[in-house]
Enzyme design. Sequence first.
Site, PDB file in Angstrom:
ATOM      1  N   SER A 189       0.767  -1.155   0.219  1.00  0.00           N
ATOM      2  CA  SER A 189      -0.003   0.042   0.084  1.00  0.00           C
ATOM      3  C   SER A 189       0.955   1.244   0.107  1.00  0.00           C
ATOM      4  CB  SER A 189      -0.971  -0.003   1.166  1.00  0.00           C
ATOM      5  OG  SER A 189       0.089   0.423   2.104  1.00  0.00           O
ATOM      6  N   ASP A 190       0.464   2.500  -0.218  1.00  0.00           N
ATOM      7  CA  ASP A 190       0.992   3.644   0.079  1.00  0.00           C
ATOM      8  C   ASP A 190       0.760   3.919   1.565  1.00  0.00           C
ATOM      9  OD1 ASP A 190       2.795   5.842   0.025  1.00  0.00           O
ATOM     10  OD2 ASP A 190       1.803   6.678  -1.953  1.00  0.00           O
ATOM     11  N   TRP A 191       1.575   4.764   1.865  1.00  0.00           N
ATOM     12  CA  TRP A 191       1.470   5.090   3.416  1.00  0.00           C
ATOM     13  C   TRP A 191       0.183   5.369   3.958  1.00  0.00           C
ATOM     14  CZ3 TRP A 191       6.125   6.269   6.357  1.00  0.00           C
ATOM     15  CH2 TRP A 191       5.865   7.080   7.851  1.00  0.00           C
TER      16      TRP A 191
END
Length: 756
Positions: A289-291
């Site tokens: 995932s992104d952050w």
Amino acid sequence: MKIIHFFTITIMSLTTTINAQQKLNPEIEKKIDALMSKMTLEEKVGQMNQYNGFWDVTGPAPVGGTAEQKYENIKKGLVGSMLTVRGVAEVKAVQKIAVEQTRLGIPLIIGFDVIHGYKTLSPIPLAEAASWDMKAIEKSAETAASEAAASGINWTFGPMMDISKDARWGRVMEGAGEDPYLGGKVAAARVRGFQGDNTFKSPLRIAATAKHFAAYGFVESALEYNAAEISTNTLYNQVLPPFKSAVDAGLRSVMTSFNTVNGIPASGDQYLLRDVLKNKWGFSGFVISDWASIREMIPWGFSKDENAAAKSAVEAGTDMDMEGGIYFPYLIDLVKQGKVKQEYLDDAVRRILRVKYELGLFDDPYRFLNEKREKEVVGSKANREAVLDIAKKSIVLLKNEKSLLPLKKSGQKIAVLGSLAESKNSPLGSWRIAADNNTAVSVLEGLQQYKGNSLNYVKGLELTKVEPTFLTEVEYNTTDRSGFEAAKKAAREADVVVMVLGEHGFSSGEARSRTNIDLPGLQQEFLEEIYNVNSNIVLVLNNGRPLTIPWAAEHIPAILEAWHLGTETGNAVAQVLYGDYNPSGKLPMSFPRNVGQIPISYNHYSTGRFTNKDNNVFWSHYSDVDKTPLYPFGFGLSYTTFEYSNLRINKKSFTKGEKIIVSVDLKNTGKVKGKEVAQLYLHDEFSSVIKPVKELKGFELVELKPGESKSINFTLSDYEMGFYNSQYEFVIEPGTFKVMVGGSSDTILSQNIELF
Ligand code: BGC
């Protein structure tokens, strides 16, 4: 003038292509089976949990906990990966816990944003794309990989390959610009540079990540973390192709994006992640995932709570949760209660373990952790040379009148103006977490190495109020003109004035969208005041995105686009200004005339009223400004000139699968050696889905001595001739194609050979 030629090709048949699947290694798969049979549910979820290295980088650290809690969780085998931990000593400390203190001793995979170098910095990625030199780009990624790997990193969150036509979006600096074909070539070159031959036998190669999947470059109004509403035509034919090229090059991981894609947050987008990436493309690596982007599905209004977010993301195909605190712990109960099928979890864990095995982390978890190697590789002379090479190649000459460039090597009085000239920090650009501040060679230092002229540096204008950082907003100086008079005096006394203006290095990158992309602060005023006393100005631009500079384009005789070129900035700029390197870069993104033209790109569609043939007001145009860009995609000058002639094709008509060879003669008609990027564009005249007015489908970087000619061959295969239809099927439709060749996307057409 460079000449573009075009003629037509007829394709006789229709076809679809088959997607290759990434191959699995049966031995590794067996080892994964054995390991997974021993893992508890908690340990499996732990592999899907990534913690940040105890530092809030680009967003809040929601529930990862304190450093102590994170250490405790590593010990319990509840963490599969860390990001931003770096340096052999630091990485060894956490890896030892995972390997020596957990029940199964599964090593961590250590991720890091190696975006344009690690400690020794290359130009920002957008600048590198301007080189159109795939070997140099690959070498730059290889250099970055070597330093990161020697510092204990196994995996980079790059390359970023978001296509964007919106220069307001700060993150265009991280990508390769507006074009999917060039973007795809650059993406593949970077993956090769990071991963090498994909065997990871060398401890100096790391796993690459294609990000951000997908359509982040199309966020509405260029507003960060926003929604992207795009057509399937754009998604399939412009956004996805670079990702597909990276997967075909053996890419090992993909990062989701913060945005929604047509209403679905990308981290929960089953169609994109599972159907397209994993199933259709046969991607066997894992998706990160992104952050905290899984958690962000809650405020998006897509998931009602953490449980719902965890379920959507894992089912969609997001395998690892970056600092979101969602998979761990919520997935554990969801699986226990039968609300999430075990098979989703197993698929995710298998993918993560696969990449760990491929990286050799199970054979030797400390193979990236060698202090001696770290000392030898990081910041080495060879790495400095490599980044200097790509820095020179990334510079684009936008204008050169009055023979101002190259500068004469002696007998000239040169005034150098603007605080960016002396900056050793801004040229490093954004996204350089491991590099030390103030470590670039400044433009001034570069120029000072040429001793034949008298050089007078006067700052004249302080660009910013305070020195910005990665974590702060850039505040431009909008009030202090106190240096103008001294600068004017220096300009008056000079033969040539070199002005270094543009954006600070931290003005682009994540969360740095701007609605006004003129020269920020007082720089336009400064430029005009200096122009009034001495118009012999060479404007050296430093910026992380296209800027709107119509006044400069009209008045300033010489303009050099020098982006943010990294550690060796000053040496690269000086060598180009003095003609020791003949500039060869071409723009990877259009420069608009004003912000109202955005989104703008060379590969736009036609309209029913594209030209003004009736000579009345009702045609597709703006009332206040020409609709063309100020500087188009593919544009860039040289200190020499090139001529294209004798465009030809190997046959008259083609059937499916036949290779089409388009040839052209290119001659260096000037007085010095130079490189030219010969570009081939195609236009499919009629198709079931409308096609852009032209699309880049080939390019060749050629070096020629004065007077020398070369015949260049472009090969067009199904990949270049086809496109994705509305069902996401790759098709090649019969019909007539116009072929155009030249030194820029807009170069005047001068010949029309109809073959049929
Ligand atoms: C960015 C990613 C980056 C991640 C980790 C996020 O904010 O969008 O591109 O890889 O942070 O630093």
